[in-house]
Design an enzyme around this catalytic site. Structure first.
Site, PDB file in Angstrom:
ATOM      1  N   ARG A 105      22.062  64.067  31.874  1.00 40.04           N
ATOM      2  CA  ARG A 105      21.297  63.394  31.587  1.00 40.04           C
ATOM      3  C   ARG A 105      20.730  62.835  30.651  1.00 40.04           C
ATOM      4  NH1 ARG A 105      16.296  61.618  29.862  1.00 40.04           N
ATOM      5  NH2 ARG A 105      15.565  63.389  30.538  1.00 40.04           N
ATOM      6  N   CYS A 135      16.708  61.323  22.410  1.00 36.11           N
ATOM      7  CA  CYS A 135      16.093  60.761  22.735  1.00 36.11           C
ATOM      8  C   CYS A 135      16.796  59.510  21.644  1.00 36.11           C
ATOM      9  CB  CYS A 135      14.763  60.342  22.579  1.00 36.11           C
ATOM     10  SG  CYS A 135      13.695  59.284  23.004  1.00 36.11           S
TER      11      CYS A 135
HETATM   12  N1  COA Z   1      18.395  49.757  37.411  1.00 34.82           N
HETATM   13  C1  COA Z   1      19.116  48.970  37.260  1.00 34.82           C
HETATM   14  N2  COA Z   1      18.739  47.206  37.291  1.00 34.82           N
HETATM   15  C2  COA Z   1      17.193  46.780  36.486  1.00 34.82           C
HETATM   16  C3  COA Z   1      16.945  47.761  36.759  1.00 34.82           C
HETATM   17  C4  COA Z   1      17.190  49.290  36.803  1.00 34.82           C
HETATM   18  N3  COA Z   1      16.847  50.692  36.750  1.00 34.82           N
HETATM   19  N4  COA Z   1      15.239  48.212  36.050  1.00 34.82           N
HETATM   20  C5  COA Z   1      15.994  46.384  36.433  1.00 34.82           C
HETATM   21  N5  COA Z   1      16.776  46.238  36.358  1.00 34.82           N
HETATM   22  C6  COA Z   1      17.032  44.596  36.421  1.00 34.82           C
HETATM   23  C7  COA Z   1      16.192  44.134  37.461  1.00 34.82           C
HETATM   24  O1  COA Z   1      16.708  44.161  38.469  1.00 34.82           O
HETATM   25  C8  COA Z   1      17.182  42.713  36.183  1.00 34.82           C
HETATM   26  O2  COA Z   1      18.270  41.846  36.599  1.00 34.82           O
HETATM   27  P1  COA Z   1      18.267  40.709  36.946  1.00 34.82           P
HETATM   28  O3  COA Z   1      18.316  39.890  35.648  1.00 34.82           O
HETATM   29  O4  COA Z   1      19.416  40.498  37.741  1.00 34.82           O
HETATM   30  O5  COA Z   1      17.247  40.161  37.824  1.00 34.82           O
HETATM   31  C9  COA Z   1      16.958  43.502  34.864  1.00 34.82           C
HETATM   32  O6  COA Z   1      17.505  43.786  34.882  1.00 34.82           O
HETATM   33  C10 COA Z   1      15.636  42.894  34.134  1.00 34.82           C
HETATM   34  O7  COA Z   1      14.444  43.191  34.645  1.00 34.82           O
HETATM   35  P2  COA Z   1      13.122  43.910  33.582  1.00 34.82           P
HETATM   36  O8  COA Z   1      12.176  44.718  35.118  1.00 34.82           O
HETATM   37  O9  COA Z   1      12.852  43.263  33.253  1.00 34.82           O
HETATM   38  O10 COA Z   1      13.452  44.985  32.907  1.00 34.82           O
HETATM   39  P3  COA Z   1      14.014  45.234  31.705  1.00 34.82           P
HETATM   40  O11 COA Z   1      14.748  44.286  31.115  1.00 34.82           O
HETATM   41  O12 COA Z   1      12.105  45.013  31.228  1.00 34.82           O
HETATM   42  O13 COA Z   1      13.902  46.671  31.258  1.00 34.82           O
HETATM   43  C11 COA Z   1      14.119  49.129  31.960  1.00 34.82           C
HETATM   44  C12 COA Z   1      13.146  47.501  31.784  1.00 34.82           C
HETATM   45  C13 COA Z   1      12.593  49.540  32.559  1.00 34.82           C
HETATM   46  C14 COA Z   1      15.110  48.762  33.746  1.00 34.82           C
HETATM   47  C15 COA Z   1      14.892  49.483  31.124  1.00 34.82           C
HETATM   48  O14 COA Z   1      14.019  49.649  29.330  1.00 34.82           O
HETATM   49  C16 COA Z   1      15.627  50.632  30.704  1.00 34.82           C
HETATM   50  O15 COA Z   1      16.618  50.816  31.882  1.00 34.82           O
HETATM   51  N6  COA Z   1      14.940  51.765  30.335  1.00 34.82           N
HETATM   52  C17 COA Z   1      15.871  52.860  30.462  1.00 34.82           C
HETATM   53  C18 COA Z   1      15.470  53.745  28.841  1.00 34.82           C
HETATM   54  C19 COA Z   1      15.963  55.292  28.872  1.00 34.82           C
HETATM   55  O16 COA Z   1      16.497  55.282  29.866  1.00 34.82           O
HETATM   56  N7  COA Z   1      15.110  56.093  28.026  1.00 34.82           N
HETATM   57  C20 COA Z   1      16.074  57.595  27.728  1.00 34.82           C
HETATM   58  C21 COA Z   1      14.994  58.416  28.627  1.00 34.82           C
HETATM   59  S1  COA Z   1      13.486  59.020  28.843  1.00 34.82           S
HETATM   60 ZN    ZN Z   2      14.414  64.805  26.474  1.00 37.78          ZN
END
Ligand code: COA
Ligand code: ZN
Length: 338
Positions: free
Chosen positions: A41, A268
């Site tokens: 991951r 990160c």
């Molecule tokens: N998996 C897949 N799709 C997701 C999701 C997830 N975990 N979370 C939200 N979505 C989808 C929603 O269903 C929505 O889809 P739609 O437009 O078809 O309805 C869309 O994404 C937007 O949802 P929203 O809640 O507004 O998400 P966002 O665009 O604000 O993004 C996160 C928020 C958390 C999903 C995103 O920032 C993210 O995945 N971050 C991960 C960061 C990461 O992994 N960092 C490293 C590890 S620490």
């Molecule tokens: Zn880490």
């Protein structure tokens, strides 16, 4: 130096006296340490190119046979946020699950938790940053919203059959590149909040590699004191070479669960200059040297690292991967100094 080598050449000079000295002067260490392999991951998310799904599965299958307690196999995040892990469901579906190994995944929100539960994970690792700025940059929501998501995730995971445990990893606990180092009391308040929202385990993460042994001792002691019944896990990055020293400091306070990544992969995506996790090879070697059991066969972990290095065409950061163990050094040089 031949004179003080053991007769069978298998151990280093003056081994017995130094062990006796260590036993007399060192604080107690845990008898056993649980290692959570996060390379699939934390590591794969940082590779500039997309690693083929079959290779991810092959590597997780090798790691599954090494004796590791748990493998964080992927994350269920937005596929555009981390395109490298867009194949999370396929990976979970096609790995050969080894009995006794727990397969977890990182999730940022309820949507991710639902996808992860649908894919059959054994545990959920939700990530919440210790600072508001870092949390917003990482998951595009405030800490309050992340806490609300956690409560919903914990309820949903408890309804699963069997119930799935939820851990929370608190990113940037040991220093945030945007907000600096939080007061220890602030970290304790956050830990209490996530525990009361349903986290069974708390991972204290040194995302930016800013921890040092004194800071580790202070934060671990305070969090343990406040939450004696919540399991603690440490997630260390070796950005400044202090990860093994930090792990030892935590072990001396009784911490017995550590994240690490094979080959020293990791980083990160939102952090400039981020580098790898504490390497699994280095953690296993450290524990082997200290007489702390891990159940992990170092050679099997190295097999995974070498396979990935070969695929990527570059060396991986783990020093024990490059240098081998003390025993191997003695074996390779046996008879040379005479
Ligand atoms: N998996 C897949 N799709 C997701 C999701 C997830 N975990 N979370 C939200 N979505 C989808 C929603 O269903 C929505 O889809 P739609 O437009 O078809 O309805 C869309 O994404 C937007 O949802 P929203 O809640 O507004 O998400 P966002 O665009 O604000 O993004 C996160 C928020 C958390 C999903 C995103 O920032 C993210 O995945 N971050 C991960 C960061 C990461 O992994 N960092 C490293 C590890 S620490
Ligand atoms: Zn880490």
């Amino acid at each position: 130096m031949a004179s003080d080598r053991r007769a069978d050449g298998s151990a280093g000079p003056s081994e017995a006296p130094s062990e006796a000295l260590a036993a007399a002067t060192s604080p107690a260490l845990p008898e056993r340490v649980r290692i959570v392999e996060v390379g699939p991951r934390d590591g794969f998310q940082m590779e500039p190119g997309f690693l083929p799904t079959e290779l991810k599965i092959e590597l997780i299958d090798v790691l599954s046979r090494s004796g590791l307690a748990e493998i964080e196999a992927t994350s269920f995040v937005h596929p555009e946020a981390i395109p490298q892990l867009r194949d999370a469901a396929e990976v979970m579906a096609d790995i050969a699950r080894a009995p006794g190994v727990r397969y977890s995944a990182l999730v940022p929100n309820l949507r991710g938790a639902e996808r992860a539960l649908g894919a059959g994970v054994d545990a959920l690792h939700m990530v919440i940053a210790a600072t508001e700025t870092y949390n917003r940059r990482n998951v595009r929501m405030g800490q309050g919203e992340s806490m609300a998501q956690l409560e919903r995730i914990a309820r949903r995971a408890a309804e699963a059959s069997p119930a799935v445990p939820v851990a929370v990893t608190l990113a940037v606990t040991f220093g945030c590149p945007f907000e600096g180092q939080l007061e220890t009391g602030e970290i304790v308040r956050l830990a209490r909040r996530v525990a009361s929202a349903g986290a069974r385990e708390i991972g204290l993460a040194d995302t930016a590699g800013l921890a040092h042994p004194h800071l580790v001792r202070r934060i671990v002691a305070e969090v343990r004191g406040a939450l004696p019944d919540t399991a603690l896990r440490l997630h260390l990055h070796d950005t400044r070479g202090l990860a093994p020293a930090n792990a030892l400091a935590a072990m001396e306070l009784g911490v017995d669960t550590f994240d690490s990544a094979f080959g020293g992969l990791g980083g990160c995506p939102i952090l400039r200059g981020a580098t790898g996790n504490l390497a699994t090879e280095e953690l296993v070697n450290l524990c082997d040297e200290l007489g702390v059991a891990t159940g992990v066969d170092l050679e099997v972990v190295r097999r995974a690292s070498r396979r990935l290095a070969q695929h990527l065409g570059r060396t991986l950061p783990s020093r024990v991967l490059a240098a081998g163990t003390r025993e191997e050094l003695y074996r390779a040089n046996r008879g040379q100094g005479e």
